[in-house]
Design an enzyme around this catalytic site. Structure first.
Site, mmCIF file in Angstrom:
data_model
loop_
_atom_site.group_PDB
_atom_site.id
_atom_site.type_symbol
_atom_site.label_atom_id
_atom_site.label_comp_id
_atom_site.label_asym_id
_atom_site.label_seq_id
_atom_site.Cartn_x
_atom_site.Cartn_y
_atom_site.Cartn_z
ATOM 1 C CG HIS A 17 30.089 72.605 -29.845
ATOM 2 N ND1 HIS A 17 28.774 72.447 -29.472
ATOM 3 C CD2 HIS A 17 30.810 71.884 -28.955
ATOM 4 C CE1 HIS A 17 28.696 71.660 -28.420
ATOM 5 N NE2 HIS A 17 29.927 71.302 -28.073
ATOM 6 C CB CYS A 58 32.409 71.774 -25.786
ATOM 7 S SG CYS A 58 33.378 70.416 -26.482
#
Length: 170
Positions: free
Chosen positions: A128, A140
């Site tokens: 992301h 992430c």
């Protein structure tokens, strides 16, 4: 199109002959990923989906799915929907996918602990947008908006995010 792998290195993410600057989890890279440790897990994580905000972006691929109002991600290890996309109203612990900030305007989903989640092993590992350059994630892998868009256009369903064990903290 043949899937092309994305390989995390100490220099950034190697993809299509180039290194892309990125940030990873505040807990570094771990071979023993656990819920809440903030680590990016070692392994070969298949790309299994892509989500985007249709009110902010055009779809980067023909297989990207729009994030709609009420789309959430369950991060409650005690619930049967753990590590799955769910819809509001949802009374259990979750993360909003349609956020006020641009963090999840474009989300590339991996198969980390999915579709059959092991409770406590950690919920989704996404690719992301960064909050800001150098700011760590909760596990992430994050990129500048421009770089994430280019990566999204260059991957295929089934590409892999490879996080080598040699990057794991001792």
């Amino acid at each position: 199109m043949t899937p092309v792998d994305l390989v995390l290195t100490r220099r950034g993410l190697r993809f299509r002959g180039r290194y892309w600057p990125c940030t990873i989890g505040r807990g570094g890279v771990s071979a023993r990923k656990r819920e809440g440790d903030g680590a990016t897990p070692v392994g070969e994580h298949r790309i299994v989906g892509m989500l985007y905000r249709p009110d902010r972006l055009a779809p980067p691929t023909d297989w990207a799915v729009p994030i709609l109002p009420g789309d959430l991600w369950s991060d409650d290890p005690a619930h049967e929907d753990y590590n799955m996309m769910v819809r509001a109203p949802y009374a259990h612990s979750h993360e909003r996918l349609r956020r006020a900030d641009p963090l999840y305007d474009l989300v590339i989903l991996t198969d980390w602990n999915w579709p059959y989640a092991v409770r406590g092993r950690g919920s989704a590992i996404f690719l992301h947008q960064q909050r800001r350059k150098g700011f760590p994630t909760e596990g992430c892998v994050a990129f500048s908006r421009k770089d994430l868009w280019q990566i999204a256009q260059g991957i295929t369903y089934g590409s892999r995010l490879i996080v080598p064990e040699t990057l794991a903290s001792a």
